[in-house]
Design a protein around this motif. Structure first.
Motif, PDB file in Angstrom:
ATOM      1  N   ASP A  90      22.253  -1.481   9.407  1.00 22.95           N
ATOM      2  CA  ASP A  90      21.719  -2.841   9.393  1.00 22.95           C
ATOM      3  C   ASP A  90      20.901  -3.034   8.117  1.00 22.95           C
ATOM      4  O   ASP A  90      19.842  -2.426   7.956  1.00 22.95           O
ATOM      5  N   ALA A  91      21.395  -3.880   7.228  1.00 16.53           N
ATOM      6  CA  ALA A  91      20.766  -4.040   5.915  1.00 16.53           C
ATOM      7  C   ALA A  91      19.314  -4.513   6.027  1.00 16.53           C
ATOM      8  O   ALA A  91      18.443  -4.065   5.271  1.00 16.53           O
ATOM      9  N   GLY A  92      19.060  -5.409   6.976  1.00 15.29           N
ATOM     10  CA  GLY A  92      17.697  -5.909   7.147  1.00 15.29           C
ATOM     11  C   GLY A  92      16.734  -4.830   7.590  1.00 15.29           C
ATOM     12  O   GLY A  92      15.614  -4.721   7.060  1.00 15.29           O
ATOM     13  N   ASN A  93      17.160  -4.030   8.558  1.00 14.59           N
ATOM     14  CA  ASN A  93      16.318  -2.925   9.033  1.00 14.59           C
ATOM     15  C   ASN A  93      16.039  -1.919   7.916  1.00 14.59           C
ATOM     16  O   ASN A  93      14.905  -1.439   7.747  1.00 14.59           O
ATOM     17  N   ILE A  94      17.078  -1.599   7.159  1.00 10.70           N
ATOM     18  CA  ILE A  94      16.937  -0.612   6.090  1.00 10.70           C
ATOM     19  C   ILE A  94      15.978  -1.119   5.020  1.00 10.70           C
ATOM     20  O   ILE A  94      15.076  -0.406   4.572  1.00 10.70           O
ATOM     21  N   GLU A  95      16.144  -2.386   4.625  1.00  6.53           N
ATOM     22  CA  GLU A  95      15.308  -2.944   3.572  1.00  6.53           C
ATOM     23  C   GLU A  95      13.853  -3.029   4.011  1.00  6.53           C
ATOM     24  O   GLU A  95      12.932  -2.745   3.232  1.00  6.53           O
ATOM     25  N   TYR A  96      13.623  -3.390   5.274  1.00  2.79           N
ATOM     26  CA  TYR A  96      12.252  -3.478   5.776  1.00  2.79           C
ATOM     27  C   TYR A  96      11.600  -2.098   5.794  1.00  2.79           C
ATOM     28  O   TYR A  96      10.431  -1.945   5.411  1.00  2.79           O
ATOM     29  N   PHE A  97      12.352  -1.104   6.227  1.00  2.81           N
ATOM     30  CA  PHE A  97      11.817   0.265   6.241  1.00  2.81           C
ATOM     31  C   PHE A  97      11.456   0.719   4.837  1.00  2.81           C
ATOM     32  O   PHE A  97      10.368   1.273   4.601  1.00  2.81           O
ATOM     33  N   LEU A  98      12.356   0.502   3.878  1.00  4.10           N
ATOM     34  CA  LEU A  98      12.090   0.923   2.502  1.00  4.10           C
ATOM     35  C   LEU A  98      10.875   0.200   1.930  1.00  4.10           C
ATOM     36  O   LEU A  98      10.062   0.798   1.212  1.00  4.10           O
ATOM     37  N   LYS A  99      10.745  -1.070   2.258  1.00  4.41           N
ATOM     38  CA  LYS A  99       9.582  -1.837   1.792  1.00  4.41           C
ATOM     39  C   LYS A  99       8.294  -1.258   2.342  1.00  4.41           C
ATOM     40  O   LYS A  99       7.305  -1.074   1.608  1.00  4.41           O
ATOM     41  N   ARG A 100       8.283  -0.940   3.643  1.00  3.67           N
ATOM     42  CA  ARG A 100       7.084  -0.374   4.265  1.00  3.67           C
ATOM     43  C   ARG A 100       6.762   1.002   3.691  1.00  3.67           C
ATOM     44  O   ARG A 100       5.595   1.350   3.471  1.00  3.67           O
ATOM     45  N   LEU A 101       7.792   1.793   3.439  1.00  6.34           N
ATOM     46  CA  LEU A 101       7.592   3.139   2.916  1.00  6.34           C
ATOM     47  C   LEU A 101       7.010   3.087   1.506  1.00  6.34           C
ATOM     48  O   LEU A 101       6.075   3.827   1.175  1.00  6.34           O
ATOM     49  N   ARG A 102       7.548   2.206   0.674  1.00  7.66           N
ATOM     50  CA  ARG A 102       7.021   2.070  -0.686  1.00  7.66           C
ATOM     51  C   ARG A 102       5.582   1.560  -0.664  1.00  7.66           C
ATOM     52  O   ARG A 102       4.735   2.030  -1.426  1.00  7.66           O
ATOM     53  N   LEU A 103       5.317   0.597   0.213  1.00  2.73           N
ATOM     54  CA  LEU A 103       3.967   0.047   0.325  1.00  2.73           C
ATOM     55  C   LEU A 103       2.969   1.121   0.754  1.00  2.73           C
ATOM     56  O   LEU A 103       1.860   1.198   0.212  1.00  2.73           O
ATOM     57  N   GLN A 104       3.381   1.984   1.685  1.00  2.00           N
ATOM     58  CA  GLN A 104       2.510   3.067   2.137  1.00  2.00           C
ATOM     59  C   GLN A 104       2.166   3.996   0.982  1.00  2.00           C
ATOM     60  O   GLN A 104       1.009   4.407   0.813  1.00  2.00           O
ATOM     61  N   GLY A 105       3.164   4.322   0.170  1.00  2.00           N
ATOM     62  CA  GLY A 105       2.926   5.187  -0.980  1.00  2.00           C
ATOM     63  C   GLY A 105       2.007   4.559  -2.001  1.00  2.00           C
ATOM     64  O   GLY A 105       1.164   5.237  -2.606  1.00  2.00           O
ATOM     65  N   GLU A 106       2.151   3.254  -2.209  1.00  2.00           N
ATOM     66  CA  GLU A 106       1.266   2.551  -3.140  1.00  2.00           C
ATOM     67  C   GLU A 106      -0.173   2.535  -2.627  1.00  2.00           C
ATOM     68  O   GLU A 106      -1.121   2.623  -3.410  1.00  2.00           O
ATOM     69  N   GLN A 107      -0.317   2.437  -1.308  1.00  2.00           N
ATOM     70  CA  GLN A 107      -1.659   2.361  -0.727  1.00  2.00           C
ATOM     71  C   GLN A 107      -2.382   3.693  -0.737  1.00  2.00           C
ATOM     72  O   GLN A 107      -3.585   3.746  -1.041  1.00  2.00           O
ATOM     73  N   ASP A 108      -1.672   4.774  -0.394  1.00  2.00           N
ATOM     74  CA  ASP A 108      -2.375   6.057  -0.263  1.00  2.00           C
ATOM     75  C   ASP A 108      -2.067   7.059  -1.377  1.00  2.00           C
ATOM     76  O   ASP A 108      -2.719   8.102  -1.472  1.00  2.00           O
ATOM     77  N   GLY A 109      -1.074   6.759  -2.231  1.00  2.00           N
ATOM     78  CA  GLY A 109      -0.759   7.653  -3.345  1.00  2.00           C
ATOM     79  C   GLY A 109      -0.189   8.991  -2.939  1.00  2.00           C
ATOM     80  O   GLY A 109      -0.109   9.911  -3.756  1.00  2.00           O
ATOM     81  N   VAL A 110       0.233   9.127  -1.680  1.00  2.00           N
ATOM     82  CA  VAL A 110       0.762  10.393  -1.173  1.00  2.00           C
ATOM     83  C   VAL A 110       2.252  10.490  -1.495  1.00  2.00           C
ATOM     84  O   VAL A 110       3.013   9.541  -1.266  1.00  2.00           O
TER      85      VAL A 110
END
Length: 266
Positions: free
Chosen positions: A217-237
């Motif tokens: 599901d393209a929408g599910n995949i894109e949302y997950f990737l967006k959240r994952l990138r955002l998490q990395g930007e927030q915590d730098g982990v």
């Protein structure tokens, strides 16, 4: 295709071949390779010391890391103390074997006794046995507890989240398993992303998982990737994102989709 805070990887079973030919093939293409290990009666793919040396050399040559997936048939929640002891021994043996690879993390299943939304007919007993296994493991290894990444399986992670927190473990967030079971993926990400060290991503369609991302599901995949990138930007982990597929066609389709997604985000 290096992305900030993300090491993009896949499994050691893209070619229909042993681990070493797979790593030679994949090393120029990815940042991390999940070594999917098994050891059961009459069958084992545990690499020899010579193969480990070659894997280490390839890692140095290509700036490659490894995640180590412990065998699937271990039973850390078993009521049988002999089976639990065997589980710990198997894990310790693999840690010793792969130590020179300096793994990015270890993927561990707190294997359920039932498939579905409850892990066992005796949840409290199963949970307590998992706790005993984890305590025994951590008492017998010098590996930092945060290197052990408990994977999201068929049951809701709330059954084991207290163990992750009690023993200061990390999470392997297999978002495909979450989609397959129909759980609220946004709630799961809210709850687990900060403790997640490794992510598994694959397509899910018509009740089947571990498909190429082009079939998901393209929408599910894109949302997950967006959240994952955002998490990395927030915590730098730094985290590993493993395309957990098992063929060349699935891998290349998934990598292509990931590259397109990354391009769109920049």
């Amino acid at each position: 295709m290096k992305q900030p805070h993300l090491r993009i990887g896949t499994t050691s079973y893209i070619l229909a071949d042993d681990i070493l030919p797979n790593v030679r093939y994949l090393a120029p293409l990815v940042d991390d390779i999940e070594l999917v290990l098994f050891e059961s009666k009459g069958m084992s793919n545990l690499p020899s010391k010579q193969v480990i040396e070659e894997l280490a050399a390839l890692a140095g040559e290509h700036n490659l890391s490894y995640t180590v997936h412990f065998p699937l048939d271990i039973q850390p929640g078993s009521a049988d103390p002999v089976l639990r002891a065997g589980c710990v021994s198997s894990i310790l043996s693999i840690i010793g074997l792969t130590r020179s690879l300096n793994p990015f993390g270890y993927v561990l299943h707190l294997t359920p006794e039932l498939y579905g939304n409850v892990p066992s007919l005796e949840v409290e007993r199963w949970h307590d046995c998992c706790a005993e296994t984890l305590q025994s493991l951590l008492e017998r290894t010098d590996v930092c507890s945060e290197m052990f990444c408990i994977e999201t399986l068929s049951y809701p992670f709330c059954y084991v989240q207290d163990l992750v927190e009690r023993f200061d473990l990390s999470v392997t967030l297999d978002i495909g398993h979450v989609w397959l079971m129909g759980y609220d993926s946004s709630e799961v990400m809210d709850s687990l992303l900060d403790r997640t060290r490794i992510c598994h991503l694959h397509g899910v369609k018509d009740g089947t998982d571990h498909l190429g991302l082009d079939q998901g599901d393209a929408g599910n995949i894109e949302y997950f990737l967006k959240r994952l990138r955002l998490q990395g930007e927030q915590d730098g982990v730094e985290r590993v994102l493993t395309l957990e597929v098992f063929s060349e066609a699935q891998f290349h389709a998934s990598l292509s989709l990931l590259q397109e997604s990354h391009a769109m985000m920049n």
